[in-house]
Enzyme design. Sequence first.
Site, short mmCIF file in Angstrom:
data_model
loop_
_atom_site.label_atom_id
_atom_site.label_comp_id
_atom_site.label_asym_id
_atom_site.label_seq_id
_atom_site.Cartn_x
_atom_site.Cartn_y
_atom_site.Cartn_z
N LYS A 157 15.51 -12.88 -11.30
CA LYS A 157 15.14 -13.29 -9.94
C LYS A 157 15.61 -14.72 -9.70
CE LYS A 157 11.94 -15.35 -7.60
NZ LYS A 157 12.75 -15.75 -6.44
N GLU A 232 10.45 -23.53 -18.99
CA GLU A 232 11.15 -24.82 -18.86
C GLU A 232 10.70 -25.42 -17.54
OE1 GLU A 232 12.97 -26.13 -21.10
OE2 GLU A 232 13.41 -24.42 -22.39
N CYS A 266 15.78 -31.66 -13.72
CA CYS A 266 14.54 -31.82 -14.48
C CYS A 266 14.65 -32.95 -15.50
CB CYS A 266 14.18 -30.51 -15.16
SG CYS A 266 15.54 -29.83 -16.10
N GLU A 360 6.98 -36.00 -10.36
CA GLU A 360 8.38 -35.61 -10.32
C GLU A 360 8.83 -35.59 -8.86
OE1 GLU A 360 9.51 -31.52 -11.25
OE2 GLU A 360 11.13 -32.32 -12.47
P1 NAD Z 1 9.71 -23.36 -8.36
O1 NAD Z 1 8.72 -23.40 -9.45
O2 NAD Z 1 9.23 -23.54 -6.97
O3 NAD Z 1 10.50 -21.98 -8.37
C1 NAD Z 1 11.19 -21.54 -9.50
C2 NAD Z 1 11.36 -20.03 -9.42
O4 NAD Z 1 10.07 -19.42 -9.52
C3 NAD Z 1 11.96 -19.54 -8.12
O5 NAD Z 1 12.81 -18.44 -8.39
C4 NAD Z 1 10.74 -19.09 -7.34
O6 NAD Z 1 11.01 -18.11 -6.38
C5 NAD Z 1 9.89 -18.52 -8.45
N1 NAD Z 1 8.46 -18.43 -8.16
C6 NAD Z 1 7.72 -19.16 -7.26
N2 NAD Z 1 6.44 -18.76 -7.28
C7 NAD Z 1 6.35 -17.76 -8.20
C8 NAD Z 1 5.27 -16.97 -8.69
N3 NAD Z 1 4.02 -17.09 -8.21
N4 NAD Z 1 5.54 -16.06 -9.64
C9 NAD Z 1 6.78 -15.93 -10.15
N5 NAD Z 1 7.83 -16.65 -9.73
C10 NAD Z 1 7.62 -17.57 -8.77
O7 NAD Z 1 10.80 -24.44 -8.75
P2 NAD Z 1 12.07 -24.90 -7.92
O8 NAD Z 1 11.56 -25.74 -6.78
O9 NAD Z 1 12.97 -23.75 -7.62
O10 NAD Z 1 12.81 -25.81 -9.01
C11 NAD Z 1 12.49 -27.12 -9.22
C12 NAD Z 1 11.63 -27.26 -10.45
O11 NAD Z 1 12.25 -26.65 -11.58
C13 NAD Z 1 11.42 -28.71 -10.85
O12 NAD Z 1 10.08 -28.92 -11.18
C14 NAD Z 1 12.29 -28.87 -12.08
O13 NAD Z 1 11.89 -29.89 -12.93
C15 NAD Z 1 12.20 -27.53 -12.70
N6 NAD Z 1 13.34 -27.32 -13.61
C16 NAD Z 1 13.13 -27.38 -14.96
C17 NAD Z 1 14.19 -27.21 -15.83
C18 NAD Z 1 14.01 -27.28 -17.33
O14 NAD Z 1 14.88 -26.80 -18.03
N7 NAD Z 1 12.93 -27.82 -17.82
C19 NAD Z 1 15.47 -26.99 -15.34
C20 NAD Z 1 15.64 -26.95 -13.96
C21 NAD Z 1 14.55 -27.10 -13.11
#
Ligand code: NAD
Length: 457
Positions: A157, A232, A266, A360
């Site tokens: 997804k 992550e 991140c 963040e």
């Molecule tokens: P997000 O958590 O809003 O969404 C991530 C994914 O989860 C999306 O595909 C979203 O549709 C899905 N999602 C949202 N709610 C959900 C639920 N209830 N159940 C299952 N899936 C759900 O994050 P974002 O805004 O897309 O990305 C930014 C975040 O990602 C930042 O906090 C960043 O630090 C983190 N990030 C971490 C890493 C790492 O490797 N540690 C890498 C990249 C991004």
Amino acid sequence: MSAIDLIEPATGERLASIPKATAEDVDRAARAAERAFASVPCLSINTRDRARQLVLVIANQLRQAEEHPPAETRNVGKPIRDSRDEVGLAANVFEYYAGATNKVGGQTIPGAAPGVLMTFREPVGVCGIIVPWNFPIAITAWKTAPALAMGNTVVLKPAEQTPLTALRLAELALEAGVPEGVFTVVTGSGSVVGEALIRHPAVRKVSFTGSTEVGARVMQVAANDIKRVSLELGGKSANIIFAHSDFERAVASAPSSSLGNAGQDCCARSRVLVERSLYERFAPALVAAFEKVTVGNPLDDATEMGPLVTAAHCARVRSYIDAGKSEGATLATGGRGDGCFLYPTVFLDAKPEMRIMREEIFGPVVAVMPFDDEADAIRLANDSEYGLSGSIWTRDIGCALRVARAMQTGNLSINSGSSVHLEAPFGGVKRSGIGRELGMTALDHYTEWKTVYIDVR
Ligand code: NAD
């Protein structure tokens, strides 16, 4: 099926429409993945030759299709040269794990019982993979490649804002002969598609990258059926500059280590900690380096920083700029921009309790503050709920190693702003996540150990 409109962040215009899938669509995809897992013989027995072929087919689709970098740039807003690098990294990741298929296996163990004690490393089954919008194709590869290499099947997804490259890759893989159900992409919202995927009985492993808040929710939903979960999550990494560091290199590296992907990274070093005796010299040099970054059309080869991903995200980042001002930090540059664009922003004289130092921001904003000595640097760096990445700049190897060992983080660079090496484990401690991706370590997420004992009496 209803649709989600994607807006190109650089222009504000509609870029594409993608299906807004439902729980029923997730069920169809997960069932197809379950059938593929059962029916592609090599995926379920001990030879991984077929898995290797499938992974290489996908690597080729990434190497050959020239459409991926511009699609990623128009969808995410990242500079075209970064998109080329990211697609290249994704292809490298598939090739790396293709090489792992015949190198990971079980053991024979010298046990006390009278017989042969051995282990097999077997695939888990259907893997539900959920990725964010900041590095859509790279993170797709980090998870999909080791999963498929170990003989699993994948339902992915993508983030609802940035699904284009993953969708196209799955389509190309299918056309190139990867069987239906081996790698399926389902687009839609997190609350509907993401949760349906985690809850689906066919899914045995959930791999998530995204925010810490959603990561906690993922863990809760997966707990009901005791599913394997790796996470992550977010970060608030420190860039620590000691007085005896290589000044020019530390300054030159600061923009890319904080502003790469417009700070939507991140691992962004969004807290800059500078030894007090260097602070008055370092701060203006950092501001000058930020002001030299070329912000503009992400399709232009000269652009170093494009727009942020969406208007909503940009508004959230701007709210942190307001918070920094109202909490009393000094806005030295940036803090402005049109549409989804925001110029590199530096706050000086930050304090540890300020929101810009604690939360963040996920945008091109850094907070800079002085520290007194090595112990103070360690204390400030660890004063965070996150622990994902970081940098130390010093010419003193003893100091470098002492600070590196004391820092609560999963990844760290000394005299470098880098974080990710595809051959080495990557991930966080504290609220930055559970588990490690990349390197051979990632294969643990996608294999089960089975112990078999043969009584030879
Ligand atoms: P997000 O958590 O809003 O969404 C991530 C994914 O989860 C999306 O595909 C979203 O549709 C899905 N999602 C949202 N709610 C959900 C639920 N209830 N159940 C299952 N899936 C759900 O994050 P974002 O805004 O897309 O990305 C930014 C975040 O990602 C930042 O906090 C960043 O630090 C983190 N990030 C971490 C890493 C790492 O490797 N540690 C890498 C990249 C991004």
